[in-house]
Design an enzyme around this catalytic site. Structure first.
Site, PDB file in Angstrom:
ATOM      1  N   THR A 232     -13.952  49.334   8.753  1.00 30.49           N
ATOM      2  CA  THR A 232     -13.918  48.455   7.586  1.00 30.49           C
ATOM      3  C   THR A 232     -12.568  47.779   7.393  1.00 30.49           C
ATOM      4  O   THR A 232     -12.379  47.007   6.463  1.00 30.49           O
ATOM      5  CB  THR A 232     -14.299  49.227   6.305  1.00 30.49           C
ATOM      6  OG1 THR A 232     -13.397  50.322   6.136  1.00 30.49           O
ATOM      7  CG2 THR A 232     -15.727  49.754   6.392  1.00 30.49           C
TER       8      THR A 232
ATOM      9  N   TYR B 142      -1.157  65.495  13.168  1.00 33.37           N
ATOM     10  CA  TYR B 142      -1.741  64.238  13.626  1.00 33.37           C
ATOM     11  C   TYR B 142      -1.596  64.105  15.140  1.00 33.37           C
ATOM     12  O   TYR B 142      -2.562  63.794  15.851  1.00 33.37           O
ATOM     13  CB  TYR B 142      -1.057  63.065  12.925  1.00 33.37           C
ATOM     14  CG  TYR B 142      -1.443  61.707  13.453  1.00 33.37           C
ATOM     15  CD1 TYR B 142      -2.678  61.142  13.138  1.00 33.37           C
ATOM     16  CD2 TYR B 142      -0.563  60.966  14.253  1.00 33.37           C
ATOM     17  CE1 TYR B 142      -3.039  59.885  13.614  1.00 33.37           C
ATOM     18  CE2 TYR B 142      -0.909  59.709  14.723  1.00 33.37           C
ATOM     19  CZ  TYR B 142      -2.149  59.180  14.409  1.00 33.37           C
ATOM     20  OH  TYR B 142      -2.498  57.943  14.884  1.00 33.37           O
TER      21      TYR B 142
END
Length: 264
Positions: free
Chosen positions: A16, A154
């Protein structure tokens, strides 16, 4: 080189905005029928409108699903049982002192950044193998090779994605299905722009100067010396999805501006 993906269907997760939307748009421009995937109807609809306008295509569709969960992956699979191209772009990031990263945060990053790709790869690879053609991509990061001390969780999750990509490529050897990972570096996405704006406000400098300072202080080995544009990352993804890239599989393809100190 003219890349033609006409007749191919593509699913891009986390699409998106940012790199995901750039990839979805690039695939659509090349002729693929694209499915945008996001967590809210508003975000999906906004992304679809942008893609349709930019790519001049009206056949793109959207699925609202949180594929960072098993339930969300199942919902996507139910809505789109098959695909020729799967781009596992969904990912989260955030700075955190290593000693403050508890088990819940580790698990959250693992579920979103790794297990989403495991679950979707496990499903869509079957159909691709049966049809004798497919493209699976995992959007990793230069942080997989250059683990940042401020985001160890991460970096570890992105390193795992590369292992997953290489392993799945071997599982699918000789099938006509390729599996690769793409390693972007600092990229001018909405999230990165906001982070630079916040840091700039803290330090009393402009946003452009903050990007320069960030690279000098946190990614000093950068040869590009600037943040990449999402379209620059998308260009690699579109190529790897193409018939022309049929001999590239099991690879970790870097679009990180030369940050990683390696010639391999």
């Amino acid at each position: 080189m003219k890349i033609d993906l006409s007749g191919k269907t593509a699913i891009v997760t986390g699409s998106t905005g940012g790199i995901g939307l750039a990839i979805a748009t690039g695939l659509a421009r090349a002729g693929a029928t694209v499915t945008i995937v996001g967590r809210t109807r508003a975000r999906v609809d906004t992304a679809l409108a942008a893609l349709r306008e930019t790519a001049n295509r009206d056949d793109a569709t959207g699925v609202v699903a949180d594929v960072g969960t098993a339930e969300g992956c199942a919902a996507l699979v139910a809505a789109r049982p098959d695909a020729d191209i799967l781009v596992n772009n969904l990912g989260i990031y955030g700075a955190q002192e290593f000693f403050d990263i508890d088990d819940a945060l580790w698990d959250g990053f693992w579920q979103v950044n790794v297990m989403s790709g495991v679950r979707l790869g496990r499903h869509y690879a079957r159909g691709m193998r049966e049809r004798g053609w497919g493209r699976i991509q995992y959007i990793s990061s230069e942080s997989a090779l250059n683990i940042p001390t401020e985001m160890v969780h991460y970096g570890v999750s992105k390193a795992a994605l590369q292992g997953l990509s290489r392993g799945l490529a071997k599982v699918l050897a000789g099938s006509g299905v390729t599996v690769n990972s793409i390693l972007p570096g600092p990229t001018r996405t909405e999230g990165a722009v906001q982070m630079m704006a916040d840091l700039a406000a803290e330090r009393g400098v402009g946003a452009a100067e903050m990007e320069t300072l960030f690279l000098a202080e946190n990614r000093p080995s950068s040869l590009l010396r600037r943040f990449a544009d999402p379209d620059e990352v998308a260009a690699m993804s579109v190529y790897i999805a193409s018939p022309q890239a049929s001999a590239t599989t099991g690879a970790a393809l870097r679009v990180e501006g030369g940050i990683v100190e390696s010639i391999a």
